[in-house]
Design a protein around this motif. Structure first.
Motif: not given
Length: 388
Positions: A74-76, A128-133, A157-162
């Motif tokens: 998850l990018d936030v 600041g930049p996007v962070g990734t969980l 919420l910038a992006d969700l990947r699976a």
């Protein structure tokens, strides 16, 4: 061989606990109050500055997925506040639950920082930049996955990947619990979004939570009552009092009809829904001392955030609100309505957190319960409301 991760559109079907999703230039922002209601709030500093901040902090909001994925990212873009001269508050925590059990936690990097000078009231934003969980090693097979967003920092919420297909979690058949309250209900000082008392109570009661707890902003606003009126709910609850004292916003004369009016509006849409009025939890600084509340200056000099009451206890006799006065008024109001509203109930907040609890688990900042106290409050509320 690890499967590649695929981007998944973040739609309302995948987001639980939000009332609206706003598309920003950086992603999706969850709102806990509709746009028409937000437009009706002005607090002297702008269009609902306190409420605007609180309702975009996604307390109770979670991604609710059904998937066989073993890896999810998850990018936030988070937004957090830093107060000059005070150590930063803990980062917001993202909780990942698998089939209802906490499986992992993460914090975001990057994001925006709002720097606040409490001595002058001035602030500025450092972008600041996007962070990734990244959540990896999830159990094999189809499962329900929830990612609870932080209760204490804004998250776009910038992006969700699976690495496997995702569909909305199956939530049919569960009761919906809609709760409105203060920062205590939003979750201040809880360890994480799934660790707030409201989230813990919902898990214990096996209900779907819609959390309309707004830090510093439970003011019996008519637009919130109309919002609640128009939302589906099987159980309703209102935590009333502490913000009205903190802000010195009303006197007893105005308070009583305001509560009646708030309840009347809700009953226009929910005439028979069980509705629990929660009176103030125990809080020594405001039990018998009116507001306004403010930051404790001596604590700030020591680099700590602590709150203090500035009112004169003698003014309570003239109608200034204290927590004691509010509890007495709410009891009278509920008793007055009992003959025509058999599904209206009072919950004494001191039964959730009282003097004995404060002796054991004191309010660290003199206003908000800590993580363990949140757990205790949630267990007691669930037993009182969801098992009767």
């Amino acid at each position: 061989m690890t499967s590649a991760l695929t981007s998944i559109p973040i739609t309302g079907e995948l987001v639980a606990g939000a009332l609206e999703l706003e598309r920003t230039d950086r992603g999706v922002l969850a709102h806990r109050l509709p746009a028409w209601a937000r437009a009706q709030c002005f607090d002297g500093r702008g269009e609902g500055a306190q409420l605007a901040q609180a309702e975009t902090q996604p307390a109770g909001v979670r991604l609710a997925l059904r998937t066989s994925a073993s890896s999810i990212e998850l990018d936030v873009v988070r937004t957090r506040k830093v107060y000059r001269g005070v150590p930063p508050r803990p980062d917001g925590v993202y909780d990942l639950l698998v089939d209802g059990t906490l499986a992992a936690q993460a914090t975001a990097t990057g994001g925006d920082v709002v720097h606040v000078d409490m001595t002058t009231g001035e602030s500025h934003v450092e972008q600041g930049p996007v962070g990734t969980l990244a959540f990896t090693g999830l159990p094999e097979g189809a499962k329900d996955v929830e990612i609870w967003l932080p209760h204490n920092e804004r998250a776009e919420l910038a992006d969700l990947r699976a690495d496997a297909p995702v569909e909305p979690a199956r939530r049919t058949g569960r009761r919906v619990w809609l709760h409105h309250g203060s920062s205590i209900s939003q979750g201040s000082n809880a360890a994480s979004g799934a660790g707030t008392w409201t989230a813990l109570a919902a898990a214990s009661g096996d209900v779907d939570l819609v959390n309309l707890g707004y830090s510093g902003a439970m003011m019996l606003d008519p637009f919130v009552a109309r919002t609640i009126r128009d939302l589906p709910a099987d159980v309703l609850s209102l935590e009333i009092g502490i913000n009205l004292v903190n802000a010195d916003a009303m006197r007893t004369r105005a308070f009583t009809p305001a509560v009646h009016g708030f309840l009347d509006t809700i009953r226009d849409g929910h005439p028979d829904t069980p509705l629990f009025v929660v009176s103030p939890l125990y809080c020594p600084i405001h039990e018998d001392t009116p507001g306004p509340g403010t930051f404790d200056v001596d604590a700030l000099r020591e680099g700590r955030i602590r709150f203090a009451a500035t009112g004169d206890p003698a003014d309570a006799a003239a109608g200034k609100l204290t927590l004691t006065a509010i509890r007495e008024a709410l009891q009278r109001i509920v008793e007055h309505r009992a003959g025509t509203d058999p599904n209206l109930f009072i919950v004494d907040g001191r039964d959730l957190y009282g003097l004995g609890d404060h002796d054991e688990l004191p309010l660290a900042d003199a206003l908000h319960p800590d993580g363990e106290a949140h757990r205790r409050i949630g267990q007691r509320f669930a037993k009182r409301v969801f098992t009767t």
